[in-house]
Design a protein around this motif. Structure first.
Motif, PDB file in Angstrom:
ATOM      1  N   THR A  92      -3.550   5.945   2.386  1.00 52.88           N
ATOM      2  CA  THR A  92      -3.709   4.935   3.545  1.00 52.88           C
ATOM      3  C   THR A  92      -3.673   5.575   4.822  1.00 52.88           C
ATOM      4  OG1 THR A  92      -2.536   3.396   2.424  1.00 52.88           O
ATOM      5  CG2 THR A  92      -3.029   2.603   4.685  1.00 52.88           C
ATOM      6  N   LEU A 149       0.934  -1.218  -0.148  1.00 51.13           N
ATOM      7  CA  LEU A 149       0.042   0.007  -0.027  1.00 51.13           C
ATOM      8  C   LEU A 149       0.604   1.314  -0.021  1.00 51.13           C
ATOM      9  CD1 LEU A 149      -2.746  -1.230   2.235  1.00 51.13           C
ATOM     10  CD2 LEU A 149      -3.063  -1.199  -0.121  1.00 51.13           C
ATOM     11  N   TRP A 151      -7.332   3.270   1.313  1.00 52.69           N
ATOM     12  CA  TRP A 151      -7.156   2.310   2.558  1.00 52.69           C
ATOM     13  C   TRP A 151      -7.269   2.873   3.787  1.00 52.69           C
ATOM     14  CZ3 TRP A 151      -7.255  -3.003   1.326  1.00 52.69           C
ATOM     15  CH2 TRP A 151      -7.049  -3.180  -0.109  1.00 52.69           C
TER      16      TRP A 151
END
Length: 120
Positions: free
Chosen positions: A63, A58, A97
């Motif tokens: 994120t 990621l 995310w």
């Protein structure tokens, strides 16, 4: 902090460097790269590579990391989660995310609160 590539020369730098579960990690990494792995839950024993995998895969995605064992409650980070999660994708099409580390440490009330918040 000591478990990072800056301090540990043996720290994995790519998915292929993670020992164990290599087929699973490669398949999941491909799904994430293709923006096809929304609402993913990783579970397993401590030390199997879940957090390391997510940090590697990621790195190119927006994120938000939330450690559920920290002393603050979910109510304190509610606004951060709402603002960050508004719209499921960025303007360039990447999935956003939100990582809830150690979510198993949440009380049943906190889990219910989190569930309601994510549903809205």
């Amino acid at each position: 902090m000591l478990d990072s590539s800056v301090y540990d020369p043996c720290y994995p730098k790519c998915v292929a460097d993670i020992a164990g579960n290599t087929d699973t990690w490669k398949e999941l990494a491909a799904l994430i790269a293709a923006n096809a792995a929304a609402h993913t839950i990783l579970s397993g024993p401590a030390g199997c590579g879940k957090s390391v995998f997510l940090k590697i895969v990621l790195a190119a995605f927006p994120t938000l990391y939330i450690d559920c064992t920290a002393n603050f409650g979910l109510r304190d980070v509610r606004d951060s989660i709402r603002v960050f999660g508004r719209g499921s994708r960025t303007h360039d099409g990447k999935v956003r995310w939100i990582i809830f580390e150690h979510a198993d440490a949440l009380t049943s009330d906190a889990q219910a609160f989190l569930r309601r918040m994510l549903e809205t």
